[in-house]
Design a protein around this motif. Structure first.
Motif, PDB file in Angstrom:
ATOM      1  N   VAL A  34       0.861  -1.137   0.023  1.00  9.23           N
ATOM      2  CA  VAL A  34      -0.047   0.052   0.011  1.00  9.23           C
ATOM      3  C   VAL A  34       0.893   1.180   0.101  1.00  9.23           C
ATOM      4  CG1 VAL A  34      -1.750   1.294   1.310  1.00  9.23           C
ATOM      5  CG2 VAL A  34      -1.731  -1.236   1.127  1.00  9.23           C
ATOM      6  N   ASP A  35       0.467   2.240  -0.707  1.00  3.75           N
ATOM      7  CA  ASP A  35       0.978   3.601  -0.754  1.00  3.75           C
ATOM      8  C   ASP A  35       0.748   4.244   0.455  1.00  3.75           C
ATOM      9  OD1 ASP A  35       2.347   6.066  -1.290  1.00  3.75           O
ATOM     10  OD2 ASP A  35       1.266   6.387  -3.311  1.00  3.75           O
ATOM     11  N   VAL A  36       1.533   4.245   1.644  1.00  2.00           N
ATOM     12  CA  VAL A  36       1.017   4.938   2.780  1.00  2.00           C
ATOM     13  C   VAL A  36       2.142   5.920   3.126  1.00  2.00           C
ATOM     14  CG1 VAL A  36       1.747   3.023   4.170  1.00  2.00           C
ATOM     15  CG2 VAL A  36       0.476   4.605   5.028  1.00  2.00           C
ATOM     16  N   THR A  37       1.519   6.908   3.678  1.00  2.00           N
ATOM     17  CA  THR A  37       2.227   8.085   4.304  1.00  2.00           C
ATOM     18  C   THR A  37       1.839   8.347   5.717  1.00  2.00           C
ATOM     19  OG1 THR A  37       2.775   9.132   2.108  1.00  2.00           O
ATOM     20  CG2 THR A  37       3.245  10.413   4.165  1.00  2.00           C
ATOM     21  N   THR A  38       2.940   8.116   6.597  1.00  2.00           N
ATOM     22  CA  THR A  38       2.472   8.535   8.119  1.00  2.00           C
ATOM     23  C   THR A  38       2.787  10.014   8.281  1.00  2.00           C
ATOM     24  OG1 THR A  38       2.781   6.060   8.749  1.00  2.00           O
ATOM     25  CG2 THR A  38       2.903   7.816  10.463  1.00  2.00           C
ATOM     26  N   SER A  39       1.953  10.828   9.047  1.00  2.00           N
ATOM     27  CA  SER A  39       2.063  11.854   9.517  1.00  2.00           C
ATOM     28  C   SER A  39       2.258  12.055  10.927  1.00  2.00           C
ATOM     29  CB  SER A  39       0.764  12.739   8.955  1.00  2.00           C
ATOM     30  OG  SER A  39       0.878  14.068   9.283  1.00  2.00           O
ATOM     31  N   LEU A  40       3.422  12.655  11.345  1.00  2.00           N
ATOM     32  CA  LEU A  40       3.541  12.713  12.938  1.00  2.00           C
ATOM     33  C   LEU A  40       3.518  14.201  13.082  1.00  2.00           C
ATOM     34  CD1 LEU A  40       6.782  10.394  13.118  1.00  2.00           C
ATOM     35  CD2 LEU A  40       4.229   9.771  13.471  1.00  2.00           C
ATOM     36  N   ALA A  41       2.842  14.499  14.339  1.00  2.00           N
ATOM     37  CA  ALA A  41       2.790  16.082  14.724  1.00  2.00           C
ATOM     38  C   ALA A  41       4.031  16.890  14.817  1.00  2.00           C
ATOM     39  CB  ALA A  41       2.098  15.928  16.028  1.00  2.00           C
ATOM     40  N   GLY A  42       5.133  16.070  15.306  1.00  2.00           N
ATOM     41  CA  GLY A  42       6.498  16.703  15.312  1.00  2.00           C
ATOM     42  C   GLY A  42       6.938  17.376  16.971  1.00  2.00           C
ATOM     43  N   ARG A  43       5.817  16.840  17.709  1.00  2.00           N
ATOM     44  CA  ARG A  43       6.158  17.493  19.050  1.00  2.00           C
ATOM     45  C   ARG A  43       7.275  16.717  19.862  1.00  2.00           C
ATOM     46  NH1 ARG A  43       0.265  17.096  19.554  1.00  2.00           N
ATOM     47  NH2 ARG A  43      -0.635  19.203  19.287  1.00  2.00           N
ATOM     48  N   VAL A  44       7.522  15.811  19.264  1.00  2.00           N
ATOM     49  CA  VAL A  44       8.844  14.953  20.121  1.00  2.00           C
ATOM     50  C   VAL A  44       9.975  15.013  19.256  1.00  2.00           C
ATOM     51  CG1 VAL A  44       9.526  12.691  20.836  1.00  2.00           C
ATOM     52  CG2 VAL A  44       7.193  13.294  21.163  1.00  2.00           C
ATOM     53  N   ALA A  45      11.059  15.562  19.870  1.00  2.00           N
ATOM     54  CA  ALA A  45      12.491  15.531  18.970  1.00  2.00           C
ATOM     55  C   ALA A  45      12.907  14.414  18.342  1.00  2.00           C
ATOM     56  CB  ALA A  45      13.637  16.287  19.905  1.00  2.00           C
ATOM     57  N   ASP A  46      12.800  13.267  18.930  1.00  2.00           N
ATOM     58  CA  ASP A  46      13.295  12.007  18.199  1.00  2.00           C
ATOM     59  C   ASP A  46      12.263  10.875  18.349  1.00  2.00           C
ATOM     60  OD1 ASP A  46      15.196  10.377  17.184  1.00  2.00           O
ATOM     61  OD2 ASP A  46      15.619   9.663  19.446  1.00  2.00           O
ATOM     62  N   PRO A  47      11.229  11.246  17.272  1.00  2.00           N
ATOM     63  CA  PRO A  47      10.383  10.274  17.581  1.00  2.00           C
ATOM     64  C   PRO A  47      10.426   8.687  16.981  1.00  2.00           C
ATOM     65  CG  PRO A  47       9.855  11.632  15.614  1.00  2.00           C
ATOM     66  CD  PRO A  47      11.085  12.010  16.427  1.00  2.00           C
ATOM     67  N   ARG A  48       9.741   7.734  17.297  1.00  2.00           N
ATOM     68  CA  ARG A  48       9.828   6.419  16.695  1.00  2.00           C
ATOM     69  C   ARG A  48       9.336   6.398  15.345  1.00  2.00           C
ATOM     70  NH1 ARG A  48       8.441   4.578  22.156  1.00  2.00           N
ATOM     71  NH2 ARG A  48      10.133   3.756  23.226  1.00  2.00           N
ATOM     72  N   LEU A  49      10.100   6.349  14.295  1.00  2.00           N
ATOM     73  CA  LEU A  49       9.616   6.271  12.851  1.00  2.00           C
ATOM     74  C   LEU A  49       8.923   5.063  12.529  1.00  2.00           C
ATOM     75  CD1 LEU A  49      12.389   8.500  11.335  1.00  2.00           C
ATOM     76  CD2 LEU A  49      10.270   9.327  12.292  1.00  2.00           C
ATOM     77  N   PRO A  50       8.117   5.130  11.594  1.00  2.00           N
ATOM     78  CA  PRO A  50       7.482   4.002  11.378  1.00  2.00           C
ATOM     79  C   PRO A  50       8.003   3.602   9.825  1.00  2.00           C
ATOM     80  CG  PRO A  50       6.113   5.823  10.603  1.00  2.00           C
ATOM     81  CD  PRO A  50       7.132   6.275  11.673  1.00  2.00           C
ATOM     82  N   VAL A  51       7.857   2.527   9.299  1.00  2.00           N
ATOM     83  CA  VAL A  51       8.423   1.940   7.944  1.00  2.00           C
ATOM     84  C   VAL A  51       7.628   2.903   6.880  1.00  2.00           C
ATOM     85  CG1 VAL A  51       8.970  -0.156   8.837  1.00  2.00           C
ATOM     86  CG2 VAL A  51       6.694   0.348   7.713  1.00  2.00           C
TER      87      VAL A  51
END
Length: 244
Positions: free
Chosen positions: A25-42
């Motif tokens: 699936v062509d998926v894009t995850t959006s993160l709010a950006g409040r955490v400086a070092d977030p756990r990133l998804p694939v």
């Protein structure tokens, strides 16, 4: 192929991204950006806000569907997603982990707001441990300014805190031995948390039960009406693949 926007930031969102990317699936995850070092998804990731409802509506031109897998207390993002998807005529599904269920023997006290939670905590003890994140710490100052508070947060607080308060920076998942040690080392007499649900932070509830401590639990806020909601990743995957 469905172009999916996944509003993430939770363990469930990361697990969902894993399965969707594996399924092609062509998926894009959006993160709010409040955490400086977030756990990133694939998969593809965008970080930062959209600029409110209108900004999100404009961004939806690049997507066919949206899954809101944000935290149960991320009310602004969920409300914006509901409004933007309705305006842009995009299907929206909410993935939300179930709330915690109180068991016999657990001394929980439910609060309708963070200010209410602070008042309850002040009545129940003088050495509280706050595990409610950093954004609402100011709501606890009126009731707990003079208490010996430990506030556990991921990112540093953005406000000044009383000298009697201590800050611990840590990020789950947590384990029972560590939670027991935290509460014992601080001499905690009450814990304050949000009804986040899930397993990542459940050990603190078990630790409170073992130590016989009361827990103040902030209730979940209301969600936008009319948005279908499921509790497990597999049902979201089936929904997305059916759209393909």
């Amino acid at each position: 192929m469905t172009r999916l926007l996944l509003l993430g930031g939770t363990a469930e969102a990361r697990a969902l991204a894993d399965q969707l990317v594996a399924a092609g699936v062509d998926v894009t995850t959006s993160l709010a950006g409040r955490v400086a070092d977030p756990r990133l998804p694939v998969g593809a990731v965008r970080i930062g806000g959209f600029g409110g409802i209108q900004g999100l509506r404009a961004a939806l031109a690049d997507y066919d569907a949206v899954v809101d897998a944000t935290h149960p207390f991320a009310t602004t993002m969920s409300a914006n997603a509901a409004a933007a998807c309705a305006a842009a005529d995009r299907p929206l599904l909410r993935l939300e982990r179930p709330g915690w269920v109180q068991r016999a023997g657990q001394a929980w006290h439910w609060a309708d707001s963070h200010a209410h939670a602070g008042q309850l905590a002040a009545r129940l003890g003088n050495r509280p441990v706050l595990t409610i994140g950093r954004q609402h710490l100011s709501s606890y100052l009126p009731a707990l300014a003079g208490a010996a508070v430990v506030a556990r947060v991921v990112a540093p607080p953005s406000i000044g805190l009383p000298p009697s308060w201590s800050v611990i920076r840590d990020r789950g998942p947590y384990a029972l031995p560590g939670e027991l040690a935290l509460l014992r080392d601080h001499g905690a007499d009450v814990i304050v948390t949000k009804d986040s649900g899930g397993e990542y932070t459940w050990p603190k509830m078990l630790a409170a039960e073992q130590l016989g401590l009361p827990v103040v639990v902030v209730r979940r806020p209301a969600r936008p009406a009319g948005v279908p909601t499921v509790n497990d990743v597999e049902r979201v995957v089936a929904w997305v693949l059916a759209g393909d």
